[in-house]
Design an enzyme around this catalytic site. Structure first.
Site: not given
Ligand code: ADP
Length: 164
Positions: A21, A47, A96, A134
């Site tokens: 990030h 999540k 990514r 994360s």
């Protein structure tokens, strides 16, 4: 005539803020005059949350304490509405790899349809961060693994404190 400042918005859940990030946010600072980091309330219904929004905002502020061009705000609702209120016309998203692309591309087109002045810019991180997420950080830390190498020291301290 003075041009109005170019404001970019970096939305995400940042639970926790990773070096991936940070890499994207610093790149966004190279493209815009100011960067608004929009911290979404829930990463997603499924999540499990490690930090609440206020804690996530605090940890991001700590990391960017020396950068006066960064503003960190909680965010809920429609991104284009929030961005408009902040005077942002650029949405910055990190990619990514190809896996991120399909969803991100769909979101970019939808956001532009909702607000024609909103452009999405995709940025690639340093390859060494391309596998960092994360979600993985939360999982590894819950299983007792070390995640320090993927986090700024101040974030790593907070993660270690909740993992105990
Ligand atoms: P995560 O998917 O890790 O939960 P967020 O929802 O907080 O991340 O994502 C916020 C933004 O940061 C998104 O644009 C996401 O693609 C980007 N991002 C997250 N991790 C990385 C990374 N390691 N490299 C590049 N971009 C990343």
């Amino acid at each position: 005539m003075t041009e109005s400042p170019r404001v970019a918005i970096c939305p995400g859940s940042f639970d926790p803020l990773t070096l991936g990030h940070e890499d994207i946010i610093r790149r966004a600072l190279g493209l815009a005059d100011r960067v608004v980091i929009a911290v979404s309330h829930s990463p997603s219904q499924i999540k499990r949350q490690l930090f609440d929004v206020d804690q996530r905002i605090e940890m991001i502020q700590e990391v960017f304490a020396d950068e006066g061009r960064v503003k960190v705000l909680p965010f809920q609702g429609l991104l284009v509405d929030f961005a408009r209120k902040q005077g942002a016309t650029i949405v910055v998203r990190g990619l990514r790899g190809v896996k991120d692309f399909e969803y991100e591309f769909q979101m970019a087109l939808m956001n532009r349809r909702l607000d024609v002045s909103m452009e999405t810019v995709f940025l690639a991180p340093e390859p060494e961060y391309a596998f960092v997420s994360s979600t993985l950080i939360r999982e590894i830390s819950a299983l007792g693994g070390s995640v320090d190498q993927f986090l700024s020291p101040s974030v790593a301290r907070r993660v270690a404190a909740v993992a105990r």
